[in-house]
Design an enzyme around this catalytic site. Sequence first.
Site, short mmCIF file in Angstrom:
data_model
loop_
_atom_site.label_atom_id
_atom_site.label_comp_id
_atom_site.label_asym_id
_atom_site.label_seq_id
_atom_site.Cartn_x
_atom_site.Cartn_y
_atom_site.Cartn_z
N LEU A 1 9.10 8.00 -7.81
CA LEU A 1 8.49 8.45 -6.55
C LEU A 1 8.02 9.89 -6.73
CD1 LEU A 1 11.31 7.18 -4.13
CD2 LEU A 1 9.05 6.13 -4.39
N HIS A 2 6.76 10.15 -6.42
CA HIS A 2 6.31 11.54 -6.56
C HIS A 2 5.20 11.93 -5.59
CE1 HIS A 2 3.23 9.52 -9.03
NE2 HIS A 2 2.45 10.52 -8.68
N ARG A 3 4.73 10.98 -4.76
CA ARG A 3 3.63 11.34 -3.84
C ARG A 3 4.12 12.34 -2.80
NH1 ARG A 3 -0.78 10.01 -6.29
NH2 ARG A 3 -0.38 8.07 -7.38
N ARG B 1 8.04 17.34 -9.06
CA ARG B 1 7.82 17.58 -7.62
C ARG B 1 9.02 17.05 -6.82
NH1 ARG B 1 3.76 18.05 -3.75
NH2 ARG B 1 2.03 18.00 -5.23
N ASP C 1 5.71 4.78 -6.02
CA ASP C 1 4.50 5.14 -5.28
C ASP C 1 3.42 5.59 -6.26
OD1 ASP C 1 5.48 7.61 -6.00
OD2 ASP C 1 5.77 8.35 -3.96
#
Length: 378
Positions: free
Chosen positions: A210-212, A245, A285
Amino acid sequence: MANPESSGVAITHVVGARPNFMKMAPVYFALAELGIAQRIVHTGQHYDARMSDVFFEELGLPNPDTNLGVGSGSQAVQTAEVMLRIEPELLTQRPAWLCVYGDVNSTLAATLVASKLGVPIAHVEAGLRSGDWSMPEEINRLVTDRLSQLLFTPSSDADQNLLREGAEPSSIKMVGNCMIDSLVRLLPKASKPRTISTPLEQGAYGLVTLHRPATVDDAATLKGVLAALARLARQLPIVFPVHPRTRANLEAQGFSVDPSIHLVDPVGYLEFLWLQKNARFVVTDSGGVQEETTYLGVPCFTFRDNTERPVTCEHGTNTLVGRNPERLVNEVLAMLGSSSDRKSGRRPALWDGAAAQRIAKIFEPLLRTAESRASRHS
Ligand code: UD1
Ligand code: UDP
């Protein structure tokens, strides 16, 4: 169509972020086989060894000819830094073509600069659209496509999007998926991660990325998805290579993460391929991971409200669950509990490991024209 003032460099590739490297590698190798002079410009958008160097090494790419060292920043700062630093590179090297990849800020910035210098642009992975203007990537895709002379698309939905927007039909070339080219080449070398302490057996763990910003920059959303993952981890251990992130947000929020979710640093490509291939399911994502799981036939649950890669849902193994933790848990548990657990996926047309060969074939005559023009000018 090629830059008439070209100096001898036929193609300059601009890459900056993790997913760019897998997309460029097959194109670079296919053009190298034809003896075409190339330069690799790394913008430095991603700079940690685990987000950049490891991929050059594992993909067998030469070191970039130059690294612009832009690093991190706001959308505007990062884009502007790439623009400032790439202009002298393009002015001195004067490539016949600029080749850009995907939808990251480096892609947009290089495109804007090349366009005003009269360097023609080829966009690999053109035509994808999520329709979601809150994502910086959607803006990057739109502008890059509008300014590109060659639009290399991975699937027919992308062709349709471009035609609908009024792109010149002859500029659209459906070539297939270059990221899948890298996967096809390197899957035989996929390797079990050595540094992950939890036992990893085929089909006995879930994999998460997940990084969005929409998932991980918002504390409530991040908390919700972590709680959902903790519920899934009661069924199967979960391995979660954490994007920087996401790591920064986890640290800033001070969340305590359920111990059956194994947080690890981002892993290299060969290890990540192994993790995907052998996972019981993937939650993500990521754009690229939606595609790779479709190719591999592994069930994928995408924690987003939309996707620019609808073919992975229509043909592949991807299910959009929205940014909805409850639905994520229900969909994964339903899959785990059912006998025909896999959304019957098939590989989209031309996701066959040969997309970059098709690109090289399209470039070859164009570059010959550029060469003869350059020799007439000298
Ligand atoms: C970028 C792309 C995104 C892509 C993703 C792939 C844009 C707008 N976004 O998002 O489309 O899916 O890359 O991974 O171009 N950081 C590090 N080390 C690094 C790189 C980043 O610590 O090597 C941290 C920094 O705190 C930085 C943050 O990660 O501020 C975000 O990096 P950035 O490149 O701005 O965006 P990504 O979220 O990586
Ligand atoms: N990937 C990797 N290690 C990881 C996570 C992802 O090698 O820890 C690879 C993955 O196999 C795919 C690419 O990175 O090839 C996807 O990049 P990312 O998810 O960062 O970006 P996106 O595709 O969402 O733009």
